[in-house]
Design an enzyme around this catalytic site. Structure first.
Site, mmCIF file in Angstrom:
data_model
loop_
_atom_site.group_PDB
_atom_site.id
_atom_site.type_symbol
_atom_site.label_atom_id
_atom_site.label_comp_id
_atom_site.label_asym_id
_atom_site.label_seq_id
_atom_site.Cartn_x
_atom_site.Cartn_y
_atom_site.Cartn_z
ATOM 1 N N HIS A 1 0.726 -1.384 0.068
ATOM 2 C CA HIS A 1 -0.009 -0.029 -0.032
ATOM 3 C C HIS A 1 0.728 1.349 -0.055
ATOM 4 O O HIS A 1 0.465 2.273 -0.027
ATOM 5 C CB HIS A 1 -1.000 -0.013 1.066
ATOM 6 C CG HIS A 1 -2.131 1.137 1.290
ATOM 7 N ND1 HIS A 1 -1.932 2.202 2.064
ATOM 8 C CD2 HIS A 1 -3.026 0.921 0.386
ATOM 9 C CE1 HIS A 1 -3.158 2.819 2.083
ATOM 10 N NE2 HIS A 1 -3.736 2.302 0.899
ATOM 11 N N LYS B 1 3.141 4.377 -0.871
ATOM 12 C CA LYS B 1 3.222 5.399 -2.222
ATOM 13 C C LYS B 1 4.285 6.188 -2.031
ATOM 14 O O LYS B 1 4.751 7.093 -0.802
ATOM 15 C CB LYS B 1 1.998 6.321 -2.021
ATOM 16 C CG LYS B 1 0.602 5.381 -2.142
ATOM 17 C CD LYS B 1 -0.443 6.172 -1.495
ATOM 18 C CE LYS B 1 -1.806 5.303 -1.644
ATOM 19 N NZ LYS B 1 -1.838 4.236 -0.871
ATOM 20 N N HIS C 1 -8.823 11.328 0.694
ATOM 21 C CA HIS C 1 -8.174 10.384 0.915
ATOM 22 C C HIS C 1 -6.957 10.538 1.598
ATOM 23 O O HIS C 1 -5.900 9.650 1.479
ATOM 24 C CB HIS C 1 -7.892 9.909 -0.720
ATOM 25 C CG HIS C 1 -7.334 8.558 -0.837
ATOM 26 N ND1 HIS C 1 -6.006 8.330 -1.005
ATOM 27 C CD2 HIS C 1 -7.782 7.214 -0.679
ATOM 28 C CE1 HIS C 1 -5.764 6.955 -1.363
ATOM 29 N NE2 HIS C 1 -6.916 6.468 -0.697
#
Length: 713
Positions: A319, A321, A564
């Protein structure tokens, strides 16, 4: 009527038509069709009460989104050939588009939700492909790229981008009149007026300075680091946001190392120079057969390589980034909360917002063989090596000057089980280590505000572990509190330190978690059909152990945007003294980790060795950014009060003593009523350093306000 009068009337007509269309567009957005994405959910928040992590699934799940939208530059002959028409064309297209396509719409890209659940289900090893993509006759590989078509489209766009020729002005003007447009200056005014109709509060004031917009041209712009919001198509630019083009600076990009959970490859490579840049993509692939398939499908792309971080059986997803953007004279390190999709970067109607940290590190001018020595560099390299990134790429970091990262920290979660000393370096234990490395550890009480886009099955114990990590604890204190039979108890890893039963008990009233309500989602521009990456379950919220009192509603300051973000704001009751006559008044985390044990890990006692073991279901990464100022002078009364406290014999470095908790309570009694920890100005200390995207104070949840449950939608 004169020609100029006719032009003015035409301009007014088209502006009124666009504004009316936009009003109808946004007012009806929340009423439009839902996208049935129940089968595309990946649960990043699933937690377990078991000390030993059991395998959750044996197969991989697709994380690649393929965007099959046609080019947005308009079809030939539609009157939009001139680049000067870009602004008005953008507004007209927005007024016409339907950004709530059905899942089966031929224009809808295939996305996998960033919400943490489908990874738990078994399934086929091969990536799932929508029926629309199955009907595409031309070959599409793992990256969803038709290389020949992309090159033809790129050449076509270059052909249109010729320097303005004053001799052709009349011809361009004729094209503009055919579609009832006005010159470029008027176009920008029209767009501003349209924005005012959508959100009157966003109207710029006459005294407002020109925003400092980042440049997409290669240059060192953020030498000491910066945190920005992601740009949104539907929001005015105020200088605190950044576009993906301004992040990449593609003209001078030599090598891009990119890590993401969700991918839209067509869109991604449309933002990059695929001819002159090289790419290394860090992707999720659990099974060897999937890795070999991806490698085979990209074999012909000589300037692209793939990296697959290890996915042990208990790991849900990769997950994290991260972007490492290598330019000729500098390295740009980027840590966003956004996936590599247009939706997360403010496109596709501009309904979602994220945050991003960036720092530009210049190339070293000396030939010294010594490597950079900051903790940021060491933890970044540790994470990249654990990801199995090629050593040649990691060694390229040594060519750049990391000295400006001395006051910030790279924080990560490495998927899998960690024993020995490795458990101290990652997850929430690694967060505590990073706090200590920056000399931010404290025994004083803290206030924590956590903005999350996904929520796990929270417990008081988990929140306490995060609170202690924010004080600089390595995880051993909470492990002791959870396992000790009597108190005071010896610290699990340091027997010389005694742990009292009520250690960190104040965290129950010191933590606020910001997550949107059903009302906020329904009233947003994107509506429920665009909230697939905002994840929570009613069974967790209604569970007997869930700390419902910490939840607050989360509404964006930017009109109608969904969030988000994954942001942690920490404020000590008293500034933390540092060297060079400075003090830290607060610090923030910006990264990929949501608020869940999957993201931050769970420290347990290994049943066989009886030693600590950290279980992490996700790969995550982020950056810790302190807010440092010159020390303020204290008045005589405050100095005297501080002297009295010193006389009590309390060791300020004793982070887990009962006396520290008692002292906080005594101070509260002496100073009168408690401070309001969640007023509209409570996070003003972060102004100008780390954007605070939500309205404050956040409303509490209750009978008339329920959290958004994507799993029930």
């Amino acid at each position: 009527m004169s020609d100029s009068g006719a032009d003015d009337q035409n301009d007014r007509d088209i502006r009124q038509a666009i504004a009316a269309s936009l009003r109808e567009f946004y007012s009806s957005g929340s009423q439009n069709r839902r996208n049935d994405s129940s089968g595309d959910i990946v649960d990043l928040t699933a937690d377990t009460d078991d000390d030993d992590v059991a395998p959750t699934h044996p197969k991989s799940n697709p994380v690649i989104g393929i965007d099959t939208d046609a080019e947005s530059n308009g079809e030939p002959g539609d009157g939009y050939d001139d680049d000067d028409d870009e602004d008005l064309r953008r507004a007209i297209e927005l007024s016409k588009q339907d950004f709530t396509h059905d899942q089966g719409s031929p224009e809808a890209p295939l996305y996998i939700s960033d919400n943490e659940q489908a990874s738990k289900t078994g399934g086929s090893q091969k990536p799932q492909v929508s029926s629309n993509e199955q009907n595409i006759s031309k070959p599409m590989g793992v990256l969803g790229l038709d290389r020949k078509q992309m090159e033809q489209e790129r050449l076509a766009r270059l052909a249109k981008r010729k320097p303005d020729d004053t001799s052709s002005f009349d011809e361009r003007e004729t094209k503009q009149l055919k579609v009832q447009t006005s010159p470029k200056i008027q176009m920008k005014k029209d767009l501003d007026r349209i924005s005012d109709i959508i959100d009157p509060s966003s109207k710029p004031q006459a005294s407002r300075p020109e925003p400092n917009i980042p440049s997409p041209q290669p240059s060192v712009q953020f030498p000491t680091g910066v945190v920005k919001k992601t740009w949104s198509y539907s929001s005015p630019r105020l200088g605190d946001d950044i576009k993906i083009e301004e992040v990449f600076q593609k003209a001078g990009l030599e090598l891009a190392v990119l890590s993401s959970f969700m991918w839209d490859m067509d869109w991604l490579f449309s933002k990059l120079d695929t001819r002159n840049s090289r790419f290394l993509l860090m992707m999720q692939a659990k099974e060897d057969s999937t890795k070999r398939q991806y490698e085979s499908e990209t074999k012909a792309m000589t300037n692209l390589r793939l990296c697959f971080p290890p996915m042990e059986p208990q790991v849900n997803c990769m997950h994290s980034k991260l972007m490492l953007l290598f330019h000729k004279t500098y390295l740009r390190v980027v840590v966003p909360t956004a996936n590599l999709t247009p939706f997360d970067w403010g496109e596709k109607g501009g309904v979602m917002e994220n945050s991003v940290f960036l720092i530009d590190l210049p190339k070293r001018v000396d030939n010294a063989p010594e490597k950079p020595t900051t903790a940021f560099y060491e933890n970044l390299v540790y994470f990249l090596k654990a990801s199995t990134l090629h050593e040649n790429i990691i060694s390229k970091l040594d060519s750049f000057d990391f000295s400006q990262t001395e006051k910030i920290a790279f924080v990560h979660t490495i998927g899998g089980s960690h024993t020995g000393n490795a458990w101290k370096r990652t997850g929430h234990c690694g967060l505590g280590r990073a706090v200590t490395e920056l000399s931010l550890q404290t025994s004083r009480s803290l206030n924590i505000d956590f903005v999350t886009s996904s929520l796990g099955s929270l417990t008081h114990e988990f929140l306490r572990s995060l609170y202690l990590a924010a004080q600089g604890d390595d995880g051993s204190t909470e492990l002791t509190l959870r396992n000790a039979k009597s108190f005071p108890a010896k610290n699990f890893t340091d027997p010389t330190k005694l742990i009292q039963k009520n250690t960190a008990e104040e965290c129950k009233d010191r933590i606020r978690v910001y997550y949107p309500s059903q009302e906020v989602i329904k009233a947003s521009r994107g509506g429920p059909q665009n909230a697939g990456t905002i994840c929570f379950s009613s069974k967790w919220y209604e569970g007997p152990k869930f700390p419902r009192q910490v939840l607050r509603d989360c509404e964006s300051k930017r009109f109608g945007l969904l969030m988000h973000n994954k942001l942690l704001y920490v404020r000590p009751d008293e500034p933390i003294p540092m060297k060079d006559d400075t003090e830290c008044r607060a610090w923030a985390y910006v990264g990929s980790a949501n608020l869940s044990e999957s993201a931050w890990g769970r420290l347990v006692q290994d049943r066989s060795t009886k030693q600590p073991k950290l279980n992490c279901r996700n790969w995550e990464c982020g950056v810790l950014v302190p807010i440092i100022h010159k020390k303020q002078d204290r008045n005589a009364a405050a100095t005297e009060s501080a002297g009295q406290k010193d006389e009590t014999g309390i060791d300020p470095d004793e982070t887990s003593s009962e006396s520290s908790s008692k002292m906080d309570k005594e101070e509260s009694k002496e100073t009168g009523p408690p401070v309001d920890f969640e007023s509209s100005t409570s996070l003003d200390v972060f102004k100008g350093c780390v954007p605070v995207p939500m309205e404050l104070p956040g409303a509490r949840y209750g009978a008339d306000r329920k959290p958004w449950y994507n799993m029930d939608f």
